[in-house]
Motif scaffolding. Structure first.
Motif, PDB file in Angstrom:
ATOM      1  N   GLN A 269       0.803  -1.217   0.000  1.00  0.00           N
ATOM      2  CA  GLN A 269       0.000   0.000   0.000  1.00  0.00           C
ATOM      3  C   GLN A 269       0.839   1.270   0.000  1.00  0.00           C
ATOM      4  N   GLY A 270       2.062   1.196   0.569  1.00  0.00           N
ATOM      5  CA  GLY A 270       2.862   2.405   0.687  1.00  0.00           C
ATOM      6  C   GLY A 270       3.832   2.637  -0.442  1.00  0.00           C
ATOM      7  N   VAL A 271       4.239   1.558  -1.137  1.00  0.00           N
ATOM      8  CA  VAL A 271       5.282   1.684  -2.151  1.00  0.00           C
ATOM      9  C   VAL A 271       4.851   1.163  -3.517  1.00  0.00           C
ATOM     10  N   PHE A 272       4.296  -0.043  -3.565  1.00  0.00           N
ATOM     11  CA  PHE A 272       4.041  -0.662  -4.861  1.00  0.00           C
ATOM     12  C   PHE A 272       2.770  -0.184  -5.555  1.00  0.00           C
ATOM     13  N   TYR A 273       1.679  -0.014  -4.791  1.00  0.00           N
ATOM     14  CA  TYR A 273       0.424   0.346  -5.446  1.00  0.00           C
ATOM     15  C   TYR A 273       0.349   1.799  -5.909  1.00  0.00           C
TER      16      TYR A 273
ATOM     17  N   ASP B  31      10.287  17.379  -1.446  1.00  0.00           N
ATOM     18  CA  ASP B  31      11.650  16.899  -1.625  1.00  0.00           C
ATOM     19  C   ASP B  31      11.682  15.413  -1.965  1.00  0.00           C
ATOM     20  N   TYR B  32      10.558  14.717  -1.799  1.00  0.00           N
ATOM     21  CA  TYR B  32      10.473  13.347  -2.296  1.00  0.00           C
ATOM     22  C   TYR B  32      10.522  13.328  -3.831  1.00  0.00           C
ATOM     23  N   LEU B  33      10.216  14.465  -4.442  1.00  0.00           N
ATOM     24  CA  LEU B  33      10.238  14.630  -5.904  1.00  0.00           C
ATOM     25  C   LEU B  33      11.201  15.764  -6.227  1.00  0.00           C
ATOM     26  N   PRO B  34      12.508  15.523  -6.237  1.00  0.00           N
ATOM     27  CA  PRO B  34      13.462  16.621  -6.449  1.00  0.00           C
ATOM     28  C   PRO B  34      13.127  17.445  -7.687  1.00  0.00           C
ATOM     29  N   LYS B  35      13.014  18.741  -7.490  1.00  0.00           N
ATOM     30  CA  LYS B  35      12.488  19.655  -8.504  1.00  0.00           C
ATOM     31  C   LYS B  35      13.192  19.529  -9.856  1.00  0.00           C
ATOM     32  N   HIS B  36      14.518  19.500  -9.847  1.00  0.00           N
ATOM     33  CA  HIS B  36      15.238  19.529 -11.126  1.00  0.00           C
ATOM     34  C   HIS B  36      15.277  18.161 -11.798  1.00  0.00           C
ATOM     35  N   LEU B  37      14.931  17.100 -11.066  1.00  0.00           N
ATOM     36  CA  LEU B  37      14.726  15.810 -11.711  1.00  0.00           C
ATOM     37  C   LEU B  37      13.334  15.762 -12.341  1.00  0.00           C
ATOM     38  N   LEU B  38      12.351  16.249 -11.608  1.00  0.00           N
ATOM     39  CA  LEU B  38      10.993  16.289 -12.143  1.00  0.00           C
ATOM     40  C   LEU B  38      10.904  17.152 -13.399  1.00  0.00           C
ATOM     41  N   GLU B  39      11.538  18.292 -13.360  1.00  0.00           N
ATOM     42  CA  GLU B  39      11.416  19.251 -14.471  1.00  0.00           C
ATOM     43  C   GLU B  39      12.561  19.132 -15.470  1.00  0.00           C
ATOM     44  N   HIS B  40      13.287  18.038 -15.414  1.00  0.00           N
ATOM     45  CA  HIS B  40      14.457  17.729 -16.263  1.00  0.00           C
ATOM     46  C   HIS B  40      15.355  18.941 -16.502  1.00  0.00           C
ATOM     47  N   GLY B  41      15.723  19.579 -15.399  1.00  0.00           N
ATOM     48  CA  GLY B  41      16.553  20.776 -15.489  1.00  0.00           C
ATOM     49  C   GLY B  41      17.961  20.519 -15.986  1.00  0.00           C
ATOM     50  N   TRP B  42      18.455  19.254 -15.866  1.00  0.00           N
ATOM     51  CA  TRP B  42      19.820  18.949 -16.294  1.00  0.00           C
ATOM     52  C   TRP B  42      19.865  18.261 -17.654  1.00  0.00           C
ATOM     53  N   LEU B  43      18.723  18.119 -18.294  1.00  0.00           N
ATOM     54  CA  LEU B  43      18.660  17.352 -19.537  1.00  0.00           C
ATOM     55  C   LEU B  43      19.611  17.939 -20.580  1.00  0.00           C
TER      56      LEU B  43
ATOM     57  N   ALA C  83       0.041   9.521  -2.807  1.00  0.00           N
ATOM     58  CA  ALA C  83       1.178   8.615  -2.986  1.00  0.00           C
ATOM     59  C   ALA C  83       2.342   9.020  -2.096  1.00  0.00           C
ATOM     60  N   LEU C  84       2.609  10.307  -2.008  1.00  0.00           N
ATOM     61  CA  LEU C  84       3.731  10.781  -1.195  1.00  0.00           C
ATOM     62  C   LEU C  84       3.445  10.607   0.297  1.00  0.00           C
ATOM     63  N   LYS C  85       2.213  10.803   0.690  1.00  0.00           N
ATOM     64  CA  LYS C  85       1.859  10.602   2.097  1.00  0.00           C
ATOM     65  C   LYS C  85       1.948   9.121   2.480  1.00  0.00           C
ATOM     66  N   LEU C  86       1.551   8.248   1.546  1.00  0.00           N
ATOM     67  CA  LEU C  86       1.678   6.816   1.798  1.00  0.00           C
ATOM     68  C   LEU C  86       3.153   6.404   1.852  1.00  0.00           C
ATOM     69  N   HIS C  87       3.950   6.994   0.968  1.00  0.00           N
ATOM     70  CA  HIS C  87       5.392   6.753   0.975  1.00  0.00           C
ATOM     71  C   HIS C  87       5.986   7.182   2.317  1.00  0.00           C
ATOM     72  N   GLN C  88       5.602   8.358   2.758  1.00  0.00           N
ATOM     73  CA  GLN C  88       6.096   8.861   4.043  1.00  0.00           C
ATOM     74  C   GLN C  88       5.651   7.965   5.195  1.00  0.00           C
ATOM     75  N   ALA C  89       4.404   7.539   5.172  1.00  0.00           N
ATOM     76  CA  ALA C  89       3.896   6.683   6.248  1.00  0.00           C
ATOM     77  C   ALA C  89       4.666   5.371   6.308  1.00  0.00           C
TER      78      ALA C  89
END
Length: 286
Positions: free
Chosen positions: A196-200, A269-281, A224-230
């Motif tokens: 419930q916290g990671v796979f689904y 921070d579970y979704l690092p901004k520059h990875l999400l927005e492909h800032g280093w592409l 999803a992030l709250k379940l990940h945190q839990a």
């Protein structure tokens, strides 16, 4: 309205040096691969930890070192399946800014669905479409664990992702099968909290993504992030486990949605901004 989900991991004073040490270990293990790839799974798992460590020290992935750690992990994930998908010779792989000739080792137990998902998530985050295609062309049966380590929903889920990316028929039916078999009443091998916290949650996010459900994706991402945190704060041992630093599956789904122009009304921070927005592409060849 943008929702913020705080990450439970707080960087300590030695976070940056710890990340640097891990990256040095990864570089050493990469160099060894040209002699033998028998420990490539260990190199890949270490690279995943190094990526998480860099994201502790650099929560938004704003530093080049964090991008380099992400790319190295992605390259190792792809290489793991390249060297286990052939029976003889060597494969040419770019890893750590260098083309390397790595001897193949044939099918291995660690070339399984779990490592496949991690490798695919990384390829999505790095927007490495060729790597995504190569991973999706691996026959599903080759990813089955001989020990029965995974519930059947895991293989349905891999099938969904391969079907989507390669534009094969039957996506809807396969997604329904993945959702139904991930029910805790059906999935008996995976612990309920892990399920419930990671796979689904990535499966649910993908459901909203393919439906282009603009109003539903961000709330599902928050959940999803709250379940990940839990999951990663359930006990003291998990709270100190660096593996919970980045929500890799939800991050990959968010990257697909971001590139698909769905609004992402979540900051974390579970979704690092520059990875999400492909800032280093395009910063350097990957």
């Amino acid at each position: 309205m943008t929702v913020t989900v705080a990450r439970h991991v707080v960087p300590g004073p030695d976070a940056e040096r710890f990340a640097e040490r891990l990256s040095a270990q990864v570089a050493d293990r990469i160099d060894r691969l040209e002699r033998s790839a028998d420990a490539i799974d260990f190199a890949f798992s270490t690279a995943l930890v190094a990526l998480q460590a860099h994201c502790v020290a650099d929560p938004q992935a704003a530093k080049l070192e964090t991008w380099e750690a992400t790319v190295s992990a992605t390259q190792l994930g792809s290489a793991l399946f390249a060297v286990t998908s052939a029976s003889e010779g060597a494969v040419e792989c770019r890893i750590d800014r260098k083309m390397r000739s790595i001897p193949v080792i044939g099918p291995q137990p660690f070339a399984d669905a779990g490592n496949w998902l991690s490798a695919f998530w990384l390829a999505v985050v790095c927007r490495e479409q060729q790597r995504m295609t190569q991973l999706c062309e691996i026959p599903l049966e080759r990813l089955r664990s001989p020990e029965g380590d995974y519930d059947e929903f895991t293989y349905h889920w891999v099938d969904v992702l391969q079907t989507y990316w390669l534009q094969r028929p039957g996506l809807v039916d396969k997604l329904i099968a993945a959702i139904e078999t991930s029910d805790p009443a059906v999935a008996r091998t995976t612990p309920r909290d892990l399920l419930q916290g990671v796979f689904y949650p990535p499966i649910n996010l993908f459901y909203h993504f393919v439906r282009k459900h603009e109003e539903g994706f961000s709330p599902a991402l928050v959940e999803a992030l709250k379940l990940h945190q839990a999951y990663w704060t359930l006990d003291e041992e998990r709270k100190t486990d660096i593996d919970g630093t980045v929500a890799l599956g939800p991050l990959a789904m968010a990257c697909l949605a971001y590139d698909g122009k769905l609004p992402i009304e979540v900051e974390s921070d579970y979704l690092p901004k520059h990875l999400l927005e492909h800032g280093w592409l395009g910063e350097f060849p990957t």
